[in-house]
Write a protein that holds these residues in place. Structure first.
Motif, mmCIF file in Angstrom:
data_model
loop_
_atom_site.group_PDB
_atom_site.id
_atom_site.type_symbol
_atom_site.label_atom_id
_atom_site.label_comp_id
_atom_site.label_asym_id
_atom_site.label_seq_id
_atom_site.Cartn_x
_atom_site.Cartn_y
_atom_site.Cartn_z
ATOM 1 N N PHE A 221 -4.029 1.860 -2.924
ATOM 2 C CA PHE A 221 -4.989 2.267 -2.182
ATOM 3 C C PHE A 221 -6.303 2.722 -3.052
ATOM 4 O O PHE A 221 -7.454 2.919 -2.550
ATOM 5 C CB PHE A 221 -4.488 4.096 -1.782
ATOM 6 C CG PHE A 221 -3.800 3.975 -0.460
ATOM 7 C CD1 PHE A 221 -4.322 3.893 0.799
ATOM 8 C CD2 PHE A 221 -2.345 4.008 -0.783
ATOM 9 C CE1 PHE A 221 -3.348 3.873 1.741
ATOM 10 C CE2 PHE A 221 -1.528 4.137 0.269
ATOM 11 C CZ PHE A 221 -2.115 3.843 1.489
ATOM 12 N N SER A 222 -6.179 2.609 -4.152
ATOM 13 C CA SER A 222 -7.703 3.024 -4.945
ATOM 14 C C SER A 222 -8.445 1.875 -4.972
ATOM 15 O O SER A 222 -9.962 1.901 -5.353
ATOM 16 C CB SER A 222 -7.469 3.266 -6.385
ATOM 17 O OG SER A 222 -6.775 2.249 -7.069
ATOM 18 N N LYS A 223 -7.989 0.529 -4.613
ATOM 19 C CA LYS A 223 -8.709 -0.653 -4.487
ATOM 20 C C LYS A 223 -9.283 -1.005 -2.886
ATOM 21 O O LYS A 223 -9.837 -2.022 -2.910
ATOM 22 C CB LYS A 223 -7.744 -1.674 -4.747
ATOM 23 C CG LYS A 223 -7.450 -1.732 -6.315
ATOM 24 C CD LYS A 223 -6.352 -3.036 -6.674
ATOM 25 C CE LYS A 223 -5.988 -2.542 -8.280
ATOM 26 N NZ LYS A 223 -4.944 -4.008 -8.515
ATOM 27 N N VAL A 224 -9.107 -0.055 -2.039
ATOM 28 C CA VAL A 224 -9.587 -0.332 -0.715
ATOM 29 C C VAL A 224 -10.444 0.970 -0.273
ATOM 30 O O VAL A 224 -10.218 1.992 -0.897
ATOM 31 C CB VAL A 224 -8.565 -0.677 0.326
ATOM 32 C CG1 VAL A 224 -7.887 -1.996 -0.238
ATOM 33 C CG2 VAL A 224 -7.575 0.527 0.416
ATOM 34 N N THR A 225 -11.283 0.685 0.842
ATOM 35 C CA THR A 225 -12.092 1.737 1.347
ATOM 36 C C THR A 225 -11.078 2.519 2.272
ATOM 37 O O THR A 225 -10.086 1.969 2.770
ATOM 38 C CB THR A 225 -13.313 1.352 2.049
ATOM 39 O OG1 THR A 225 -12.945 0.386 3.036
ATOM 40 C CG2 THR A 225 -14.302 0.564 1.073
ATOM 41 N N LEU A 226 -11.609 3.562 3.019
ATOM 42 C CA LEU A 226 -11.137 4.146 3.891
ATOM 43 C C LEU A 226 -10.691 3.388 5.203
ATOM 44 O O LEU A 226 -9.614 3.511 5.759
ATOM 45 C CB LEU A 226 -11.847 5.642 4.337
ATOM 46 C CG LEU A 226 -11.216 6.401 5.452
ATOM 47 C CD1 LEU A 226 -9.793 6.957 5.250
ATOM 48 C CD2 LEU A 226 -12.110 7.620 5.814
#
Length: 299
Positions: A128-133
């Motif tokens: 999740f830390s590698k993608v935007t919302l």
């Protein structure tokens, strides 16, 4: 009597020792047989087996079927644009190497679920830390697959084969849900306004093109009408000239009648001199000039 009691006690002891030495492994499990302290472990496949009675040897049963676990509560994960999400994952796995699992857990296989839960949280947090919302909401399967691959690598030393991670829920925390929903609503309204503006511009363009084509058609029709009218006027003039050449008196009479019809409309009051040359055909059928009065004639 004492011999009988001793015999019964010995028989019971033998039965207890035999029951603790013989064990059956069903097809859904394997057993890891280890000596005191967990050393010298061996694998027992499904079937009937014999071992030394405890505490000399202990059989630990391990389920080899595909299993799943999910956290009772959703965990929080942060995206690359610092947005928080509540996520409920389901991890599906199986024990691929029971001896490796037994050694990694030091015989306490009950801790496996906790260790997998910790490893899955780390894998999901990294994914999740590698993608935007926006990407997190639209690319759930890709995120789950990335977390599965990371968890598979991390769980390999435990003898675990991770089959899949499924994200059963992705939602906003309550404290930010209203803000996010308002932002999404504003974005949708802006997109709708842009589409309406685009549609209005296209409609105006179509209208302008239609008006331009209409003007071209009208101009072309007017040009053709003028050409046809000119051709008709020319033919009419030629016919009139031919008629005048054949009978000049009749032509003059006809032209005067046309002039009278155009000049006098119903209800009009016209004051003119009746002796005018314009009314010559009203005074005489052949349009002759009036004769002078007898009193004015010279003798």
């Amino acid at each position: 009597m004492n011999k009988i009691i001793a015999f019964v006690v010995a028989f019971v002891v033998v039965v207890l020792l035999a029951s603790s030495s013989v064990f059956v492994v069903d097809p859904r499990h394997v057993a890891v047989v280890s000596s005191s302290g967990g050393s010298k472990a061996s694998l027992a496949e499904p079937g009937l087996h014999v071992k030394l009675p405890p505490p000399f040897q202990v059989a630990t049963f391990i389920d080899t079927r595909i299993q799943a676990f999910d956290a009772p509560d959703a965990d929080r994960y942060t995206t690359s644009d610092k947005s928080e999400l509540l996520v409920n994952p389901v991890v599906r796995y199986r024990v691929a190497d029971p001896l490796k699992l037994f050694g990694a857990t030091k015989g306490d296989t009950q801790t496996l679920a906790d260790r997998l839960a910790s490893l899955s949280r780390d894998a999901l947090a990294d994914a999740f830390s590698k993608v935007t919302l926006s990407d997190a909401l639209q690319q759930q399967e890709a995120i789950a697959n990335a977390a599965r691959d990371a968890l598979k690598t991390a769980a390999a030393p435990l003898g675990i084969d991770v089959i899949a991670i499924e994200l059963t829920r992705i939602d906003y925390p309550a404290e930010v849900a209203n803000v996010v929903y308002k932002r999404m609503s504003a974005a949708r309204e802006q997109a709708a306004a842009d589409e309406r503006a685009k549609g209005a511009a296209e409609a105006q363009q179509i209208k302008d093109d239609a008006e331009r084509k209409q003007q071209d058609v009208v101009a072309d029709a007017y040009s053709q009408a003028q050409a046809i009218k000119g051709e008709g006027d020319g033919k009419a003039a030629a016919i009139a000239a031919q008629a005048f050449g054949r009978d000049p008196d009749f032509y003059r009479f006809y032209q005067s009648m046309q002039a009278y019809r155009e000049s006098f409309k119903p209800g009009d009051v016209v004051v003119v001199d009746s002796s005018s040359d314009f009314f010559r055909f009203m005074r005489s059928p052949n349009g002759d000039a009036p004769q002078a009065p007898a009193a004015s004639r010279k003798h």
